[in-house]
Design a protein around this motif. Structure first.
Motif, mmCIF file in Angstrom:
data_model
loop_
_atom_site.group_PDB
_atom_site.id
_atom_site.type_symbol
_atom_site.label_atom_id
_atom_site.label_comp_id
_atom_site.label_asym_id
_atom_site.label_seq_id
_atom_site.Cartn_x
_atom_site.Cartn_y
_atom_site.Cartn_z
ATOM 1 N N GLY A 78 0.787 -1.220 0.000
ATOM 2 C CA GLY A 78 0.000 0.000 0.000
ATOM 3 C C GLY A 78 0.818 1.267 0.000
ATOM 4 N N ARG A 79 0.078 2.366 -0.104
ATOM 5 C CA ARG A 79 0.612 3.726 -0.014
ATOM 6 C C ARG A 79 -0.191 4.395 1.097
ATOM 7 N NH1 ARG A 79 3.215 6.881 -3.916
ATOM 8 N NH2 ARG A 79 2.789 5.244 -5.423
ATOM 9 N N TRP A 80 0.523 4.930 2.094
ATOM 10 C CA TRP A 80 -0.138 5.455 3.275
ATOM 11 C C TRP A 80 0.246 6.900 3.546
ATOM 12 C CZ3 TRP A 80 2.766 0.750 3.766
ATOM 13 C CH2 TRP A 80 1.989 -0.404 3.634
ATOM 14 N N GLY A 81 -0.537 7.533 4.393
ATOM 15 C CA GLY A 81 -0.235 8.889 4.837
ATOM 16 C C GLY A 81 0.585 8.855 6.111
ATOM 17 N N ILE A 82 1.456 9.846 6.247
ATOM 18 C CA ILE A 82 2.233 10.021 7.473
ATOM 19 C C ILE A 82 1.694 11.292 8.138
ATOM 20 C CG2 ILE A 82 4.536 10.307 8.486
ATOM 21 C CD1 ILE A 82 5.650 9.287 5.723
ATOM 22 N N PHE A 83 1.336 11.189 9.410
ATOM 23 C CA PHE A 83 0.737 12.304 10.134
ATOM 24 C C PHE A 83 1.519 12.574 11.413
ATOM 25 C CE2 PHE A 83 -2.442 10.572 7.393
ATOM 26 C CZ PHE A 83 -3.179 11.655 6.962
ATOM 27 N N ASP A 84 1.612 13.825 11.790
ATOM 28 C CA ASP A 84 2.236 14.226 13.047
ATOM 29 C C ASP A 84 1.345 13.707 14.173
ATOM 30 O OD1 ASP A 84 2.700 15.882 15.439
ATOM 31 O OD2 ASP A 84 4.059 17.017 14.145
ATOM 32 N N ALA A 85 1.904 12.916 15.084
ATOM 33 C CA ALA A 85 1.108 12.294 16.149
ATOM 34 C C ALA A 85 0.556 13.316 17.138
ATOM 35 C CB ALA A 85 1.941 11.253 16.896
ATOM 36 N N ASN A 86 1.187 14.475 17.247
ATOM 37 C CA ASN A 86 0.742 15.477 18.211
ATOM 38 C C ASN A 86 -0.287 16.441 17.633
ATOM 39 O OD1 ASN A 86 2.520 14.637 20.409
ATOM 40 N ND2 ASN A 86 4.138 15.285 19.032
ATOM 41 N N SER A 87 -0.114 16.821 16.378
ATOM 42 C CA SER A 87 -1.006 17.819 15.777
ATOM 43 C C SER A 87 -1.976 17.228 14.753
ATOM 44 C CB SER A 87 -0.178 18.899 15.089
ATOM 45 O OG SER A 87 0.518 18.338 13.977
#
Length: 169
Positions: free
Chosen positions: A60-69
């Motif tokens: 797959g292709r996934w999103g990376i997100f800031d865990a705090n914001s």
């Protein structure tokens, strides 16, 4: 579905409503300078493929997100390696404000763990633009060995490989 989560980042499947995040990410010339140049409609197709792939298995292709914001900070992928079918490939891209913070290393390490845990592959590879020394250093730090360069669609790229450790085989 969440692929990886830490105090720093979350790697997860994109929601259908997040297509605008995905497409706008590739509008930044700094982000795309080391990536294959695609047309705007190609990114729409990549997003549609990503959503379909979530139902087909481990790749797959996934999103990376800031865990705090919860800010969207990049994309990553784990897929079959077209050039050598017994190998699988990882890749990632981050927005510029997250460069040099160790996020690339964390993402690559998470993708390695995911790949070796979720598939039977014994070899994971990564390709980098010849000028992308930052990603090359990340891969070497994680134990990837640099092989002879490879050409993809006429472009010469650095070719890195890491093997499953004997204890994981």
């Amino acid at each position: 579905m969440i692929i990886y989560q830490s105090k720093t980042i979350v790697i997860r499947e994109f929601l259908p409503s997040e297509e605008y995040l995905f497409i706008s990410f590739f509008e930044d010339k700094e982000v795309t300078k080391f990536l294959p140049q695609l047309h705007a409609n190609d990114y729409h197709q990549l997003f549609e493929i990503a959503l379909k792939d979530y139902h087909l298995g481990s790749f797959g292709r996934w999103g990376i997100f800031d865990a705090n914001s919860d800010l969207f900070i990049g994309t990553c992928l784990y897929r079959p390696f077209v050039e050598v079918p017994e190998q699988t490939e990882i890749g990632y891209s981050l927005i510029k404000s997250y460069w040099g913070m160790g996020i690339g290393t964390e993402v690559a390490k998470a993708l390695l763990s995911y790949g070796f845990a979720k598939t039977k592959t014994n070899e994971i590879v990564a390709l980098t633009d010849l000028r992308n020394t930052g990603s090359q250093k990340v891969l070497q730090k994680l134990g990837f060995k640099q092989l002879n360069n490879i050409k993809r669609k006429g472009v010469e790229l650095n070719y890195f490989l890491i093997e499953r450790s004997e204890k994981l085989k």
